[in-house]
Design a protein around this motif. Structure first.
Motif, PDB file in Angstrom:
ATOM      1  N   THR A  12       0.835  -1.182   0.000  1.00  0.00           N
ATOM      2  CA  THR A  12       0.000   0.000   0.000  1.00  0.00           C
ATOM      3  C   THR A  12       0.878   1.242   0.000  1.00  0.00           C
ATOM      4  OG1 THR A  12      -0.084   0.175   2.411  1.00  0.00           O
ATOM      5  CG2 THR A  12      -1.735  -1.245   1.341  1.00  0.00           C
ATOM      6  N   LEU A  13       0.265   2.375  -0.307  1.00  0.00           N
ATOM      7  CA  LEU A  13       1.012   3.633  -0.296  1.00  0.00           C
ATOM      8  C   LEU A  13       1.581   3.882   1.089  1.00  0.00           C
ATOM      9  CD1 LEU A  13       1.908   6.295  -1.629  1.00  0.00           C
ATOM     10  CD2 LEU A  13      -0.289   7.279  -0.922  1.00  0.00           C
ATOM     11  N   THR A 300       5.095   6.417  -4.639  1.00  0.00           N
ATOM     12  CA  THR A 300       4.178   6.306  -5.775  1.00  0.00           C
ATOM     13  C   THR A 300       4.884   5.756  -6.998  1.00  0.00           C
ATOM     14  OG1 THR A 300       2.911   8.191  -4.929  1.00  0.00           O
ATOM     15  CG2 THR A 300       2.554   7.586  -7.224  1.00  0.00           C
ATOM     16  N   MET A 303       5.049   1.987  -6.764  1.00  0.00           N
ATOM     17  CA  MET A 303       3.747   1.393  -7.046  1.00  0.00           C
ATOM     18  C   MET A 303       3.434   1.428  -8.536  1.00  0.00           C
ATOM     19  SD  MET A 303       1.593   3.049  -3.862  1.00  0.00           S
ATOM     20  CE  MET A 303       0.087   2.160  -4.241  1.00  0.00           C
ATOM     21  N   ASP A 315      -5.120   1.688 -13.087  1.00  0.00           N
ATOM     22  CA  ASP A 315      -4.811   1.772 -11.660  1.00  0.00           C
ATOM     23  C   ASP A 315      -3.618   2.703 -11.421  1.00  0.00           C
ATOM     24  OD1 ASP A 315      -6.859   0.097 -10.929  1.00  0.00           O
ATOM     25  OD2 ASP A 315      -5.624  -1.710 -10.970  1.00  0.00           O
ATOM     26  N   THR A 319      -3.608   6.071  -9.113  1.00  0.00           N
ATOM     27  CA  THR A 319      -2.676   6.108  -7.989  1.00  0.00           C
ATOM     28  C   THR A 319      -1.940   7.433  -7.913  1.00  0.00           C
ATOM     29  OG1 THR A 319      -2.354   3.711  -8.030  1.00  0.00           O
ATOM     30  CG2 THR A 319      -0.622   5.014  -6.999  1.00  0.00           C
ATOM     31  N   ARG A 322      -4.305  10.248  -6.690  1.00  0.00           N
ATOM     32  CA  ARG A 322      -4.627  10.107  -5.271  1.00  0.00           C
ATOM     33  C   ARG A 322      -3.441  10.552  -4.410  1.00  0.00           C
ATOM     34  NH1 ARG A 322      -5.717   5.141  -5.440  1.00  0.00           N
ATOM     35  NH2 ARG A 322      -7.934   5.362  -5.818  1.00  0.00           N
ATOM     36  N   SER A 323      -2.257  10.150  -4.799  1.00  0.00           N
ATOM     37  CA  SER A 323      -1.058  10.542  -4.050  1.00  0.00           C
ATOM     38  C   SER A 323      -0.837  12.046  -4.109  1.00  0.00           C
ATOM     39  CB  SER A 323       0.174   9.825  -4.608  1.00  0.00           C
ATOM     40  OG  SER A 323       0.077   8.427  -4.446  1.00  0.00           O
ATOM     41  N   SER A 382       5.937   9.937 -10.857  1.00  0.00           N
ATOM     42  CA  SER A 382       4.992   9.033 -11.517  1.00  0.00           C
ATOM     43  C   SER A 382       5.323   8.875 -12.993  1.00  0.00           C
ATOM     44  CB  SER A 382       3.560   9.559 -11.350  1.00  0.00           C
ATOM     45  OG  SER A 382       3.187   9.600  -9.992  1.00  0.00           O
ATOM     46  N   LEU A 468      -0.629  -4.677  -5.100  1.00  0.00           N
ATOM     47  CA  LEU A 468      -0.978  -3.291  -4.837  1.00  0.00           C
ATOM     48  C   LEU A 468      -2.467  -3.077  -4.678  1.00  0.00           C
ATOM     49  CD1 LEU A 468       1.463  -1.646  -7.417  1.00  0.00           C
ATOM     50  CD2 LEU A 468       1.853  -2.044  -5.009  1.00  0.00           C
ATOM     51  N   SER A 470      -4.071  -1.393  -2.701  1.00  0.00           N
ATOM     52  CA  SER A 470      -4.487  -0.058  -2.270  1.00  0.00           C
ATOM     53  C   SER A 470      -5.046   0.779  -3.400  1.00  0.00           C
ATOM     54  CB  SER A 470      -3.300   0.684  -1.657  1.00  0.00           C
ATOM     55  OG  SER A 470      -2.315   0.887  -2.627  1.00  0.00           O
ATOM     56  N   VAL A 471      -4.784   0.429  -4.669  1.00  0.00           N
ATOM     57  CA  VAL A 471      -5.257   1.267  -5.760  1.00  0.00           C
ATOM     58  C   VAL A 471      -6.705   0.951  -6.122  1.00  0.00           C
ATOM     59  CG1 VAL A 471      -2.947   1.499  -6.693  1.00  0.00           C
ATOM     60  CG2 VAL A 471      -4.400  -0.340  -7.522  1.00  0.00           C
TER      61      VAL A 471
END
Length: 472
Positions: A12-13, A300, A303, A315, A319, A322-323, A382, A468, A470-471
């Motif tokens: 997860t992040l 990030t 991920m 995804d 991600t 969101r980050s 990213s 992952l 969390s995404v």
């Protein structure tokens, strides 16, 4: 390399973020501890070490050209469940940075004085800076290898171990500083030289420990002989892939640091001794404001590298956004806190009222500057994680020099705004690059830039819901 398999873990992040946050904090603490302890020794010593550290930062970025590129490629290969290629990339990257680090060490051992002579420092500042850089730079290979191994561990999800190593290294560094600055345990008082010796010694011990961790946790047994046995065309292909991503990525960071050296030269030439000292004190504290955004960007990137390797581009897209929201919010809150308490923090380092007053005004501008930097860090990392590093380089070259450097001169020197003008130029640069990067991410042009081919994707199941989570 079964020990390196991390794709079955719930990454997860938050699980990635907090160890990277602490590790980055501890890395920054190295410089702050040196600054704090030297501030009681001599303000010019602080300025000298600060100037030398700018060159050290550029060297670190050169080493990250390989470590950063290999980290992204390893993440994508692990996402594709191709551990063999991930292992090969790790071995080659360690070997290359070891050789490159040794080369840089020799260069700085011989030419550190001439390199620092390019900046218009007063005599005392120059002398302190030369003392520090000649020692620290001569052992650059330690940083080169350590940075590479840390990147490999993070790519495999082992983000806690670099944190632990940095924690121990910082404790040793602080002890060494006390010994050489204050003459504890009968040691000679060496000032700046002592700080450099302490830093190098703690880094060497950290390197030994992190090598052991790499062997035990990832299962990678680095050997020069084994690397040399690899087919030459395989090594060439790995290096080509690393530099395809790592070259532009490091180039953008190097451009930023060189632009900061140029701006520091402008400050030293046109704004005087107090302005130069203020710049280093405030910059040391600003690192802690950007800390969360930097750690969020790095987490990030890991991920997104795994997600891109697994073919989960939607995804990956979500991600990043969101980050970004999290990083901008936190950086703004922290910047406001530094605006409120900035003068108090500066008072820990110096009792010079000119420095404290000007520094307080710079923290006010930082409230605007830092959220823009978070755009830069999170979206920039990213894009690099997706393989879109060249765009970041081109954008950085244009904005850093036409906005950050030129506007620093125009506002700070021509319009006589001093450091206020320089900080305003910094804010303009960060926001311009951040907004353009966000538009690039939303365009999704990065989806076609993965280094992992279909043939590299071994054992990926279409219904893999473990990677992952969390995404979702």
């Amino acid at each position: 390399m079964e020990k390196g398999q991390v794709l079955d873990k719930r990454i997860t992040l938050f699980a990635l973020l907090w160890p990277i946050l602490i590790e980055t904090f501890l890395r920054m603490l190295f410089g702050t501890v040196d600054t704090f302890m030297l501030s009681g020794y001599n303000d010019n010593a602080v300025a000298g070490v600060g100037a030398a550290n700018q060159y050290v930062s550029i060297l670190i970025l050169l080493f990250q050209m390989v470590s950063g590129g290999s980290s992204i490629i390893i993440s994508q290969y692990l996402g594709a469940r191709n551990n063999k290629k991930a292992s090969d990339v790790a071995m080659v990257s360690i070997m290359f940075n070891l050789v490159f680090g040794l080369f840089i060490s020799v260069i700085l051992l011989v030419f550190s004085g001439k390199i620092l002579g390019l900046m218009n420092f007063q005599r005392d500042v120059y002398q302190y800076s030369k003392e520090f850089l000649s020692i620290l730079g001569s052992f650059s290979f330690i940083q080169a290898v350590s940075i590479t191994i840390s990147a490999i561990l993070r790519s495999h999800g082992h983000v806690k171990y670099p944190m632990y190593v940095n924690m121990g290294a910082n404790a040793l560094n602080i002890l060494g500083n006390f010994m050489f600055i204050y003459g504890m345990f009968g040691m000679p008082v060496l000032g700046v030289k002592g700080v450099a010796i302490s830093t190098v010694s703690s880094q060497l011990i950290g390197l030994i420990v992190i090598f052991i961790i790499l062997k035990n946790k990832v299962g990678l047994r680095f050997s020069v002989v084994e690397v040399l046995k690899m087919p030459k065309n395989a090594i060439a292909q790995i290096l080509k892939s690393i530099f395809k991503i790592g070259g532009p990525s490091a180039g953008e960071s190097i451009s930023y640091n060189i632009s900061q050296v140029v701006i520091t030269g402008l400050i030293a030439t046109y704004m005087g001794e107090y302005a130069l000292q203020t710049r280093f004190y405030v910059f040391n504290l600003m690192f802690y404001i950007m800390l969360f955004g930097l750690a969020t960007g790095q987490a990030t990137q890991i991920m997104i590298g795994h997600l891109i390797g697994a073919g989960r581009t939607d995804d990956a897209y979500k991600t990043c956004l969101r980050s970004l929201k999290i990083a901008v919010t936190v950086s703004f809150i922290v910047a406001v806190m530094f605006f409120i308490f900035g003068k108090v923090f500066l008072g820990f380092f110096t009792d010079n009222e000119n420095i404290i007053t000007i520094g307080g005004m710079l923290f006010a501008i930082t409230v605007i500057l830092e959220p823009g930097r978070s755009f830069n860090l999170v979206v920039g990392f990213s894009l690099k994680g997706a393989g879109d590093a060249r765009f970041i380089l081109y954008l950085g070259l244009v904005s850093m020099w036409s906005v950050a450097v030129f506007m620093s001169y125009f506002l700070g020197v021509v319009l006589h705004l001093g450091l206020i003008g320089v900080w305003t130029a910094f804010a303009m640069d960060e926001w311009i690059r951040g907004i353009v990067m966000l538009k690039r991410w939303r365009s999704r042009a990065w989806e076609k830039m993965s280094v992992v081919s279909k043939e590299d994707k071994v054992g990926i199941e279409t219904k893999d819901e473990e990677l992952l989570q969390s995404v979702n």
